[in-house]
Design a protein around this motif. Structure first.
Motif, short mmCIF file in Angstrom:
data_model
loop_
_atom_site.label_atom_id
_atom_site.label_comp_id
_atom_site.label_asym_id
_atom_site.label_seq_id
_atom_site.Cartn_x
_atom_site.Cartn_y
_atom_site.Cartn_z
N ARG A 160 -6.07 -7.77 0.41
CA ARG A 160 -4.81 -8.42 0.82
C ARG A 160 -4.14 -9.06 -0.38
O ARG A 160 -4.76 -9.83 -1.10
N GLU A 161 -2.89 -8.73 -0.58
CA GLU A 161 -2.20 -9.28 -1.75
C GLU A 161 -1.52 -10.59 -1.46
O GLU A 161 -1.10 -11.31 -2.37
N ASP A 162 -1.40 -10.93 -0.16
CA ASP A 162 -0.64 -12.13 0.17
C ASP A 162 -1.48 -13.41 0.13
O ASP A 162 -0.95 -14.49 0.26
N ILE A 163 -2.80 -13.28 -0.05
CA ILE A 163 -3.58 -14.51 -0.08
C ILE A 163 -3.41 -15.20 -1.43
O ILE A 163 -3.30 -14.56 -2.46
N ALA A 164 -3.37 -16.52 -1.35
CA ALA A 164 -3.21 -17.29 -2.58
C ALA A 164 -4.52 -17.25 -3.36
O ALA A 164 -5.59 -17.06 -2.80
N GLY A 165 -4.41 -17.41 -4.62
CA GLY A 165 -5.60 -17.42 -5.47
C GLY A 165 -5.35 -18.27 -6.68
O GLY A 165 -4.71 -19.33 -6.62
#
Ligand SMILES: Nc1ncnc2c1ncn2[C@@H]1O[C@H](COP(=O)(O)OP(=O)(O)OP(=O)(O)O)[C@@H](O)[C@H]1O
Ligand SMILES: [Mg+2]
Length: 252
Positions: free
Chosen positions: A54-59
């Motif tokens: 998932r690219e939308d999770i913050a990191g």
């Protein structure tokens, strides 16, 4: 926090930084160590290799750009293994204002990180830009994956010079580890390069080399580590042996 903080670095692309980070992190976790793996590469291959797509999770991007604490963006990906993914905006860090302190973003975030972990493994991008500077400030140990060819040796002397400059500027001394991460054990050249490395960098070359193997190239496509994809393979055994080298400092 008394974790060993290890940055996996090589400015050359495709040498096995991410493969080493993923499988070593999982190998350590399977040995019962608590591990935090940090994806410092905007390509986000560490996360995807662990099955997080998932690219939308913050990191880490939110940590660097918005100042949120590390623990708030960590996700548990395996038993004993937590991941800070890169997030979709990590490359924007290069545009931040703040001069020199921009190199300290990761170090400062780790100083605030209070969770009990034994190892922090930082996978870095193939460059010598700001993100890698963050990796150098944050770590006490540097792990350099290398291929076994002569051009790789040239790149290594460049990298070692950079490390020495950092050591002088920061008045610290890194523990440096070198691992042959894509080793062709039947090629004489690879053996020769390994011998040279041992000669030039005594006490740095980890005893186990990771052989070039199709299984290692296939794992990321399944979001699995080698311990999940091919638990009984030579590659899995090599990684376990490499993990033990790192734990007990087994070098040539
Ligand atoms: N020992 C190996 N045997 C076979 N394939 C490997 C091995 N190590 C890495 N690879 C494959 O080589 C490619 C590059 O490896 P990897 O992504 O780990 O390198 P990297 O140094 O992280 O690259 P980058 O600089 O782009 O971040 C990947 O497709 C990976 O699956
Ligand atoms: Mg990589």
């Amino acid at each position: 926090m008394t974790a060993r903080v290890i940055s996996v670095i090589n400015q050359k692309g495709g040498v096995g930084k991410t493969t080493t980070s993923v499988n070593m992190s999982h190998g350590l976790a399977l040995s019962g160590y608590r591990v935090l793996a940090i994806d410092l590469d905007p390509q986000a291959h560490l996360a995807s290799s662990l099955g997080i797509t998932r690219e939308d999770i913050a990191g880490l991007d939110a940590v660097f750009l918005k100042g949120v604490p590390l623990h708030s963006v960590q996700i548990t990906v395996r038993e004993n293994l937590k991941l800070i993914s890169a997030g979709g905006h990590l490359n924007e860090v290069e545009n931040l204002d703040g001069g020199k302190s921009r190199g300290l973003l990761l170090k400062r975030a780790l100083d605030q990180y209070n969770e009990d972990v034994d190892f922090i493994i930082i996978d870095s991008p193939p460059s010598s830009g700001l993100l890698v500077i963050n990796a150098l400030f944050a770590a006490e140990e540097i792990l350099i994956p290398m291929t076994g060819d002569y051009l790789a040796m040239q790149g290594l002397s460049h990298l070692m010079a950079t490390l020495t400059n950092f050591e002088e500027a920061l008045q610290k001394s890194y523990k440096q580890w070198i691992v042959l991460s894509r080793f062709h054990d039947r090629r004489r050249l690879a053996q020769e390069v390994r011998d040279k490395l041992i000669e030039y960098f005594p006490d740095s070359v980890l005893q186990t080399s990771i052989s070039e193997a199709a299984a290692l190239a296939e794992c990321p496509g399944f979001g699995q580590t080698v311990y999940e994809y091919r638990p009984n393979s030579k590659s899995a055994d090599e990684y376990t042996s490499l993990v033990n080298d790192l734990i007990s400092g087994r070098v040539f």
